[in-house]
Write a protein that holds these residues in place. Structure first.
Motif, mmCIF file in Angstrom:
data_model
loop_
_atom_site.group_PDB
_atom_site.id
_atom_site.type_symbol
_atom_site.label_atom_id
_atom_site.label_comp_id
_atom_site.label_asym_id
_atom_site.label_seq_id
_atom_site.Cartn_x
_atom_site.Cartn_y
_atom_site.Cartn_z
ATOM 1 N N ALA A 85 0.813 -1.219 0.000
ATOM 2 C CA ALA A 85 0.000 0.000 0.000
ATOM 3 C C ALA A 85 0.847 1.270 0.000
ATOM 4 C CB ALA A 85 -0.936 -0.002 1.204
ATOM 5 N N SER A 89 1.627 3.651 -3.326
ATOM 6 C CA SER A 89 0.924 4.939 -3.240
ATOM 7 C C SER A 89 1.893 6.103 -3.358
ATOM 8 C CB SER A 89 0.151 5.034 -1.925
ATOM 9 O OG SER A 89 -0.890 4.094 -1.882
ATOM 10 N N TRP A 93 1.635 8.950 -6.274
ATOM 11 C CA TRP A 93 1.385 10.368 -6.021
ATOM 12 C C TRP A 93 2.601 11.231 -6.319
ATOM 13 C CZ3 TRP A 93 -3.212 12.092 -6.204
ATOM 14 C CH2 TRP A 93 -4.279 11.291 -5.799
ATOM 15 N N ALA A 136 -9.856 9.673 -6.422
ATOM 16 C CA ALA A 136 -8.719 8.758 -6.408
ATOM 17 C C ALA A 136 -8.324 8.389 -4.976
ATOM 18 C CB ALA A 136 -7.535 9.380 -7.148
ATOM 19 N N ASN A 139 -10.936 6.048 -3.499
ATOM 20 C CA ASN A 139 -10.774 4.690 -4.014
ATOM 21 C C ASN A 139 -9.604 3.971 -3.347
ATOM 22 O OD1 ASN A 139 -12.933 4.573 -5.800
ATOM 23 N ND2 ASN A 139 -11.775 5.419 -7.506
ATOM 24 N N GLN A 140 -8.524 4.689 -3.112
ATOM 25 C CA GLN A 140 -7.366 4.064 -2.475
ATOM 26 C C GLN A 140 -7.661 3.669 -1.035
ATOM 27 O OE1 GLN A 140 -4.107 6.890 -3.248
ATOM 28 N NE2 GLN A 140 -3.211 5.352 -4.603
ATOM 29 N N SER A 144 -9.207 0.061 -2.144
ATOM 30 C CA SER A 144 -7.935 -0.664 -2.248
ATOM 31 C C SER A 144 -7.490 -1.254 -0.915
ATOM 32 C CB SER A 144 -6.845 0.258 -2.808
ATOM 33 O OG SER A 144 -7.171 0.711 -4.097
ATOM 34 N N ILE A 219 -7.097 6.216 -11.787
ATOM 35 C CA ILE A 219 -7.914 5.562 -10.755
ATOM 36 C C ILE A 219 -9.116 6.436 -10.375
ATOM 37 C CG2 ILE A 219 -6.091 4.091 -9.830
ATOM 38 C CD1 ILE A 219 -5.706 6.077 -7.552
ATOM 39 N N HIS A 226 -13.403 0.385 -9.917
ATOM 40 C CA HIS A 226 -12.068 0.372 -9.307
ATOM 41 C C HIS A 226 -11.745 -1.011 -8.748
ATOM 42 C CE1 HIS A 226 -8.450 1.945 -7.494
ATOM 43 N NE2 HIS A 226 -8.835 1.498 -6.313
ATOM 44 N N MET A 231 -8.224 -3.015 -9.506
ATOM 45 C CA MET A 231 -7.545 -3.778 -8.462
ATOM 46 C C MET A 231 -7.424 -5.262 -8.780
ATOM 47 S SD MET A 231 -6.454 -1.771 -6.123
ATOM 48 C CE MET A 231 -6.088 -2.961 -4.837
ATOM 49 N N LEU A 256 0.895 0.994 -11.263
ATOM 50 C CA LEU A 256 0.319 2.322 -11.049
ATOM 51 C C LEU A 256 1.006 3.382 -11.904
ATOM 52 C CD1 LEU A 256 -0.277 2.281 -7.192
ATOM 53 C CD2 LEU A 256 -2.024 2.630 -8.942
#
Length: 334
Positions: A85, A89, A93, A136, A139-140, A144, A219, A226, A231, A256
């Motif tokens: 994760a 991530s 980002w 986004a 969703n994460q 996720s 995303i 999603h 995923m 990603l």
């Protein structure tokens, strides 16, 4: 006598054609065999150099992993959360943060020359951008993260995910090939599924609000989409293979970043071409997959193959934008 002369001439012509054909076969065989030998030698050389680099740095990575492992010993969920994760991530980002700076400010200006759809998102609508970022993040955190919980228990069942020994370089390449194949199959068919009229209207239409996408839109999707298309195709490979957490972190980060490139709206030098998926956002009913293999087999790239975007669908190896070297054909005056 005249008949015999004509027959003799025909025989000579036939012999000449046979000789030319045989010469062509020999030349073709020579070229193919030389090419095959050259390709084999090149692959072996590259593999040898990469393996040497990997062996030289392998001790460093193994030592670094063991230090990290012992620091969190017994805390497998923490290790899994950081690898599956946090690391992906941060990669997502950080990469999209740089893209958003260009989208909002239009600087540095030399990057905007590589825009695939000129005049679109120039600059990007900040209100729409904030909405995309918010979706986004939701969703994460809301989709996720919860999906990683059952994945964690599947990986624990395999028993190899938190091993003290890192996977070999060759094994990681094998895993990566399988991950990519599984993602291509699952993403293509789930993507085709959400394009069915009923599902498109209530689910997939959200993603297609951006006909000229930007990186973070990768995303920006309905929660069901999603889960189903973003995923599941990426998670399935590591769960089938029982992969190490380091392999999972590398694969999730790569997935990603590549999907961000596909949506970024810029065909930048030395990066994978985003023309394929950008064309999907432009036309809606073309280019459903990732690699394009299943699109070719199902004929869902026919229009794309007749477009200028198809000619530009390659890695840019110079600093001249492909939109300049391969411009769109001028429209006819009505």
């Amino acid at each position: 006598c005249q008949c015999r002369t004509q027959q003799h001439m025909l025989t000579l012509v036939a012999c000449s054609q046979d000789e030319k054909l045989w010469d062509a076969v020999k030349i073709t065989a020579c070229v193919l065999s030389t090419g095959l030998l050259t390709f084999t030698a090149l692959v072996n050389s590259v593999s040898w150099y990469v393996q040497n680099i990997w062996d030289a740095s392998g001790h460093f990575w193994q030592t670094t992993w063991l230090k990290f492992y012992y620091q969190f010993e017994g805390k497998e969920w923490t290790i899994f959360l950081l690898g599956a994760a946090l690391v992906p991530s941060l990669a997502f980002w950080c990469f999209n943060g740089m893209l958003m700076m260009v989208d909002v400010t239009g600087k540095p200006t030399f990057i905007t020359r590589y825009r695939i759809q000129p005049g679109k998102n120039d600059p990007v609508d900040t209100k729409r951008l904030r909405q995309a970022v918010y979706t986004a993040l939701c969703n994460q955190f809301c989709i996720s993260l919860p999906m990683l919980v059952p994945m964690f228990y599947v990986m624990k069942w395999w028993g190899n995910t938190f091993s003290k020994e890192l996977p070999t370089f060759h094994w990681f390449l094998v895993e990566l090939s399988i991950f990519i194949l599984i993602e291509e199959i699952l993403f293509y068919y789930t993507h085709r599924l959400v394009h069915l009229p009923l599902l498109y209207k209530h689910i997939h239409k959200k993603h297609h609000e951006w006909t000229a996408p930007i990186g973070v839109v990768s995303i920006y999707a309905h929660p069901v989409e999603h889960m189903l298309s973003n995923m599941l195709p990426v998670m399935t490979g590591p769960m089938i293979m029982g992969s190490h957490i380091v392999s999972i972190a590398a694969w999730f980060s790569l997935a990603l970043i590549t999907t961000s490139i596909s949506h970024c709206g810029y065909h930048l030098p030395f990066l994978p071409s985003p023309e394929f998926h950008d064309f999907h956002h432009l036309k809606f009913n073309q280019c459903y997959g990732v690699l394009g293999v299943l699109d070719y087999l199902h004929g869902t790239d026919a229009v794309f193959r007749q477009s200028k975007a198809y000619e530009r669908h390659r890695v840019l190896l110079s600093l001249t934008p492909l939109s300049e070297s391969i411009p769109e054909a001028p429209r006819r005056a009505e």
